[in-house]
Enzyme design. Structure first.
Site, PDB file in Angstrom:
ATOM      1  N   ASP A  18       0.782  -1.288  -0.166  1.00 49.03           N
ATOM      2  CA  ASP A  18      -0.052  -0.057   0.192  1.00 49.03           C
ATOM      3  C   ASP A  18       0.867   1.232   0.040  1.00 49.03           C
ATOM      4  O   ASP A  18       0.483   2.248   0.465  1.00 49.03           O
ATOM      5  CB  ASP A  18      -1.038   0.006   1.101  1.00 49.03           C
ATOM      6  CG  ASP A  18      -1.949  -1.190   1.354  1.00 49.03           C
ATOM      7  OD1 ASP A  18      -2.071  -1.744   0.081  1.00 49.03           O
ATOM      8  OD2 ASP A  18      -2.278  -1.714   2.150  1.00 49.03           O
ATOM      9  N   LYS A  21       1.708   2.016  -4.912  1.00 42.73           N
ATOM     10  CA  LYS A  21       2.641   1.497  -6.269  1.00 42.73           C
ATOM     11  C   LYS A  21       1.518   1.883  -7.442  1.00 42.73           C
ATOM     12  O   LYS A  21       1.924   2.226  -8.639  1.00 42.73           O
ATOM     13  CB  LYS A  21       2.630   0.037  -6.311  1.00 42.73           C
ATOM     14  CG  LYS A  21       3.357  -0.245  -5.197  1.00 42.73           C
ATOM     15  CD  LYS A  21       3.424  -1.724  -4.997  1.00 42.73           C
ATOM     16  CE  LYS A  21       2.359  -2.425  -4.347  1.00 42.73           C
ATOM     17  NZ  LYS A  21       2.017  -2.063  -3.012  1.00 42.73           N
ATOM     18  N   GLY A  45      -4.643  -4.147  -3.890  1.00 43.55           N
ATOM     19  CA  GLY A  45      -5.547  -3.172  -4.020  1.00 43.55           C
ATOM     20  C   GLY A  45      -4.808  -1.883  -4.534  1.00 43.55           C
ATOM     21  O   GLY A  45      -3.954  -1.091  -3.629  1.00 43.55           O
ATOM     22  N   HIS A  46      -4.754  -1.469  -5.860  1.00 47.44           N
ATOM     23  CA  HIS A  46      -3.867  -0.567  -6.380  1.00 47.44           C
ATOM     24  C   HIS A  46      -4.805   0.633  -6.462  1.00 47.44           C
ATOM     25  O   HIS A  46      -5.674   0.480  -7.602  1.00 47.44           O
ATOM     26  CB  HIS A  46      -3.051  -0.949  -7.590  1.00 47.44           C
ATOM     27  CG  HIS A  46      -1.976  -2.127  -6.945  1.00 47.44           C
ATOM     28  ND1 HIS A  46      -0.994  -2.579  -7.677  1.00 47.44           N
ATOM     29  CD2 HIS A  46      -1.684  -2.691  -5.615  1.00 47.44           C
ATOM     30  CE1 HIS A  46      -0.265  -3.331  -7.127  1.00 47.44           C
ATOM     31  NE2 HIS A  46      -0.659  -3.448  -6.131  1.00 47.44           N
ATOM     32  N   GLN A 226       2.047  -5.909  -3.012  1.00 39.73           N
ATOM     33  CA  GLN A 226       2.263  -6.159  -1.740  1.00 39.73           C
ATOM     34  C   GLN A 226       3.761  -5.198  -1.434  1.00 39.73           C
ATOM     35  O   GLN A 226       3.998  -4.429  -2.329  1.00 39.73           O
ATOM     36  CB  GLN A 226       2.378  -7.583  -1.329  1.00 39.73           C
ATOM     37  CG  GLN A 226       1.221  -8.264  -1.153  1.00 39.73           C
ATOM     38  CD  GLN A 226       0.686  -8.849  -2.786  1.00 39.73           C
ATOM     39  OE1 GLN A 226       1.409  -9.274  -3.234  1.00 39.73           O
ATOM     40  NE2 GLN A 226      -0.656  -8.588  -2.882  1.00 39.73           N
TER      41      GLN A 226
HETATM   42  P1  GDP Z   1      -0.807   0.330  -3.570  1.00 37.46           P
HETATM   43  O1  GDP Z   1      -1.138  -0.985  -3.027  1.00 37.46           O
HETATM   44  O2  GDP Z   1       0.734   0.488  -3.302  1.00 37.46           O
HETATM   45  O3  GDP Z   1      -1.054   0.757  -4.990  1.00 37.46           O
HETATM   46  O4  GDP Z   1      -1.369   1.472  -2.750  1.00 37.46           O
HETATM   47  P2  GDP Z   1      -3.038   1.595  -2.052  1.00 37.46           P
HETATM   48  O5  GDP Z   1      -3.637   2.236  -3.277  1.00 37.46           O
HETATM   49  O6  GDP Z   1      -3.354   0.550  -1.333  1.00 37.46           O
HETATM   50  O7  GDP Z   1      -2.653   2.827  -1.081  1.00 37.46           O
HETATM   51  C1  GDP Z   1      -2.221   3.898  -1.374  1.00 37.46           C
HETATM   52  C2  GDP Z   1      -3.361   5.058  -1.110  1.00 37.46           C
HETATM   53  O8  GDP Z   1      -2.835   6.286  -0.928  1.00 37.46           O
HETATM   54  C3  GDP Z   1      -4.178   5.243  -1.928  1.00 37.46           C
HETATM   55  O9  GDP Z   1      -5.509   5.653  -1.145  1.00 37.46           O
HETATM   56  C4  GDP Z   1      -3.750   6.334  -2.848  1.00 37.46           C
HETATM   57  O10 GDP Z   1      -4.979   7.033  -3.611  1.00 37.46           O
HETATM   58  C5  GDP Z   1      -3.164   7.331  -1.753  1.00 37.46           C
HETATM   59  N1  GDP Z   1      -1.914   7.974  -2.194  1.00 37.46           N
HETATM   60  C6  GDP Z   1      -1.142   7.654  -3.178  1.00 37.46           C
HETATM   61  N2  GDP Z   1      -0.211   8.522  -3.262  1.00 37.46           N
HETATM   62  C7  GDP Z   1      -0.479   9.354  -2.683  1.00 37.46           C
HETATM   63  C8  GDP Z   1       0.288  10.879  -2.147  1.00 37.46           C
HETATM   64  O11 GDP Z   1       1.200  11.192  -2.572  1.00 37.46           O
HETATM   65  N3  GDP Z   1      -0.659  11.586  -1.081  1.00 37.46           N
HETATM   66  C9  GDP Z   1      -1.614  11.166  -0.695  1.00 37.46           C
HETATM   67  N4  GDP Z   1      -2.288  12.027   0.214  1.00 37.46           N
HETATM   68  N5  GDP Z   1      -2.197  10.040  -1.082  1.00 37.46           N
HETATM   69  C10 GDP Z   1      -1.542   9.002  -1.711  1.00 37.46           C
HETATM   70  P1  IMO Z   2      -0.933  -4.084  -2.257  1.00 39.85           P
HETATM   71  O1  IMO Z   2      -0.493  -4.687  -3.385  1.00 39.85           O
HETATM   72  C1  IMO Z   2      -0.956  -4.638   2.217  1.00 39.85           C
HETATM   73  C2  IMO Z   2      -1.061  -8.706   3.774  1.00 39.85           C
HETATM   74  C3  IMO Z   2      -2.462  -9.205   4.543  1.00 39.85           C
HETATM   75  C4  IMO Z   2      -1.738 -10.302   5.385  1.00 39.85           C
HETATM   76  C5  IMO Z   2      -0.509 -10.927   4.585  1.00 39.85           C
HETATM   77  C6  IMO Z   2      -1.203 -12.074   4.051  1.00 39.85           C
HETATM   78  O2  IMO Z   2      -2.161  -3.326  -2.279  1.00 39.85           O
HETATM   79  O3  IMO Z   2       0.121  -3.353  -1.729  1.00 39.85           O
HETATM   80  P2  IMO Z   2      -2.660 -12.887   2.070  1.00 39.85           P
HETATM   81  O4  IMO Z   2      -4.017 -12.314   1.802  1.00 39.85           O
HETATM   82  O5  IMO Z   2      -1.748 -12.068   0.768  1.00 39.85           O
HETATM   83  O6  IMO Z   2      -2.209 -14.050   2.157  1.00 39.85           O
HETATM   84  O7  IMO Z   2      -2.264 -12.031   3.331  1.00 39.85           O
HETATM   85  O8  IMO Z   2      -0.325  -9.885   3.575  1.00 39.85           O
HETATM   86  N1  IMO Z   2      -1.394  -8.280   2.280  1.00 39.85           N
HETATM   87  C7  IMO Z   2      -1.360  -7.008   2.000  1.00 39.85           C
HETATM   88  N2  IMO Z   2      -1.039  -5.795   2.869  1.00 39.85           N
HETATM   89  N3  IMO Z   2      -1.007  -4.276   0.863  1.00 39.85           N
HETATM   90  C8  IMO Z   2      -1.370  -5.814   0.109  1.00 39.85           C
HETATM   91  O9  IMO Z   2      -1.314  -5.591  -1.314  1.00 39.85           O
HETATM   92  C9  IMO Z   2      -1.416  -6.930   0.383  1.00 39.85           C
HETATM   93  N4  IMO Z   2      -1.633  -8.038   0.033  1.00 39.85           N
HETATM   94  C10 IMO Z   2      -1.566  -8.868   1.138  1.00 39.85           C
HETATM   95  O10 IMO Z   2      -2.901  -7.999   5.114  1.00 39.85           O
HETATM   96  O11 IMO Z   2      -1.054  -9.388   6.392  1.00 39.85           O
HETATM   97 MG    MG Z   3      -2.945  -1.402  -1.698  1.00 43.49          MG
END
Ligand code: GDP
Ligand code: IMO
Ligand code: MG
Length: 426
Positions: A18, A21, A45-46, A226
């Site tokens: 999270d 990416k 979840g991207h 991840q």
């Molecule tokens: P990922 O799994 O690495 O793609 O990250 P996620 O989408 O799960 O979580 C990142 C969260 O931070 C999302 O809600 C994005 O919209 C938000 N985000 C990404 N870059 C920034 C930033 O520079 N500032 C803020 N405030 N939010 C950001």
């Molecule tokens: P993105 O790509 C954050 C975590 C779960 C749990 C562990 C194992 O959005 O960064 P799993 O379901 O993969 O067997 O769970 O990994 N986890 C993540 N945490 N971002 C993710 O993906 C994750 N995918 C799995 O919360 O701790």
């Molecule tokens: Mg994510």
């Protein structure tokens, strides 16, 4: 990012997932020809924000939102077909045309309903805090050499035979784990029969497609899911996911050789979060944690769970830089720190009173480390409109300089908001 010498780049999470990416890949994909997911599955979840619209991509590469980009789901992904179609339908409803530009490796393994039942049952005893998407059990089947792959759908008439063995085994395991749930064979057979006609037209020899694209000097982004500390080999085992989330996994999971890769960008938040169980050394005391969570909107994109929040942990990112061979860092969510009068950074750990600069292998030891903090003055000014480093307050620039110094990888991008334009290229 891309130049004459750099055409194939990996983007990985360098903390616990999270990191942003999705946003980075979307920004970089503007200049890319292909974007590839190579491991994980619907546990990811991207998030990509375009204008007022938020897209959460689970299995489809974040490059899909650029109409000229071809997207590939590689052999290393464990694919949940129903979720994929829901994702495709939702993109189509929102005006994104994916026709002819999404390909799925015929060697990718399928996540089926029995994997989710097994995931839920094993969570009752293991308590890892998984996303419940069946990821672990699907990889177990892959390495146990009893997985069902996309290519198996080409002989869907054999599905009942394949599935009867797998479903029977899953039910034995469920019984052993004292679960009352049972997988239903007919339901699984019907599912595969229904999915095959929609999935097979997307199936391809993805490694070959990619190999040809790389030979033609087309620009490729390999999108990790991840983060390094969730890597099954290098992460905080057993509180990890079941794939290699580090850059080495990109070659294997996309079906290319490691020599094809020109660089590795590690995405890190300007602080640290984790969702799920397991140690988080720099987890902040409640008032700071709540503030980071509120300001950063730190709730899981897949499960909605509140993310645990804390300060930037340089030991983690230094380690991630090493095991990924990072050639650059993208620091995201700098804007979330805008209002903090003081910001802590964990520079190293102490373990039993002794200095500890490297990640311990034992999760129990990582649970006991005490981070050594240094305090940085906050900038207390909004950074969301900055588009060049020079636009940032000097305290924010010093903060970034220090993160770079401690991590050992150069900062190439700084993200200052959720939107596409809120990015600084260094
Ligand atoms: P990922 O799994 O690495 O793609 O990250 P996620 O989408 O799960 O979580 C990142 C969260 O931070 C999302 O809600 C994005 O919209 C938000 N985000 C990404 N870059 C920034 C930033 O520079 N500032 C803020 N405030 N939010 C950001
Ligand atoms: P993105 O790509 C954050 C975590 C779960 C749990 C562990 C194992 O959005 O960064 P799993 O379901 O993969 O067997 O769970 O990994 N986890 C993540 N945490 N971002 C993710 O993906 C994750 N995918 C799995 O919360 O701790
Ligand atoms: Mg994510």
């Amino acid at each position: 990012m891309f130049d004459a010498k750099t055409t194939c780049m990996v983007v990985v999470g360098a903390q616990w997932g999270d990191e942003g990416k999705g946003k980075l890949v979307d920004v970089l994909a503007e200049r890319a020809d292909l974007v590839v997911r190579y491991q994980g599955g619907a546990n990811a979840g991207h998030t990509v924000v375009i204008g007022d619209t938020q897209f959460i991509l689970r299995q489809i590469p974040s490059g899909i939102l650029h109409s000229g980009v071809t997207c590939i789901i590689g052999n290393g992904v464990v694919l949940e077909p129903e979720n994929l179609f829901a994702e495709l339908d939702s993109l189509h409803q929102r005006g994104i045309d994916t026709a002819g530009r999404l390909f799925i490796s015929d060697r990718a393994h399928l996540v089926l309903p029995y994997h989710k039942l097994l995931d839920a049952a094993s969570e009752k005893s293991q308590k890892l805090g998984t996303t419940g998407r069946g990821i672990g059990p699907a990889y177990e089947d892959k390495y146990g050499r009893r997985g069902i792959r996309v290519t198996d759908l080409r002989r869907v008439e054999c599905a009942r035979m394949l599935l009867s063995d797998r479903v029977h085994r899953a039910n034995q395991l469920l019984q052993l784990m004292e679960s009352t749930e049972r997988a239903d064979l007919d339901e699984h057979v019907r599912l595969l029969e229904r999915l095959a006609p929609r999935l097979l037209p997307l199936a391809a020899d993805a490694g070959l497609l990619l190999h040809r694209a790389i030979k033609d000097r087309r620009r490729v982004l390999l999108e990790g899911a991840q983060g390094a500390l969730l890597d099954v080999d290098h992460g905080t085992y057993p509180y990890v996911t079941s794939s290699n989330t580090t850059a080495g996994g990109a070659a294997v999971g996309a079906g290319i050789g490691p020599t094809a890769i020109d660089g590795v960008l590690g995405v890190v938040k300007a602080y640290t979060t984790r969702v799920g169980n397991g140690p988080l050394p720099t987890e902040a005391p409640a008032p700071y944690e709540q503030r980071l969570r509120e300001l950063g909107g730190e709730f899981g994109a897949v499960t909605g769970r509140p993310r645990r929040c804390g300060w930037f942990d340089a030991t983690v990112v230094r380690y991630a830089a090493r095991v990924n061979g990072l050639t650059g860092l993208a620091v995201t969510k700098l804007d979330v720190l805008d209002s903090f009068p003081e910001i802590q950074v964990g520079t190293m750990y102490r373990l039993g009173g002794e200095p500890c600069e490297e990640m311990p292998a034992e999760v129990e030891a990582l649970g006991r480390v005490e981070p050594v903090y240094e305090t940085h003055a906050g900038w207390q000014r909004p950074t969301g409109t900055a588009r060049r480093l020079a636009d940032l307050p000097s305290a924010a620039r010093s903060y970034l300089d220090r993160l770079q110094e401690l991590s050992g990888a150069p900062v190439r991008y700084v993200s200052v908001g959720t939107r596409r334009d809120q990015i600084i290229e260094v």
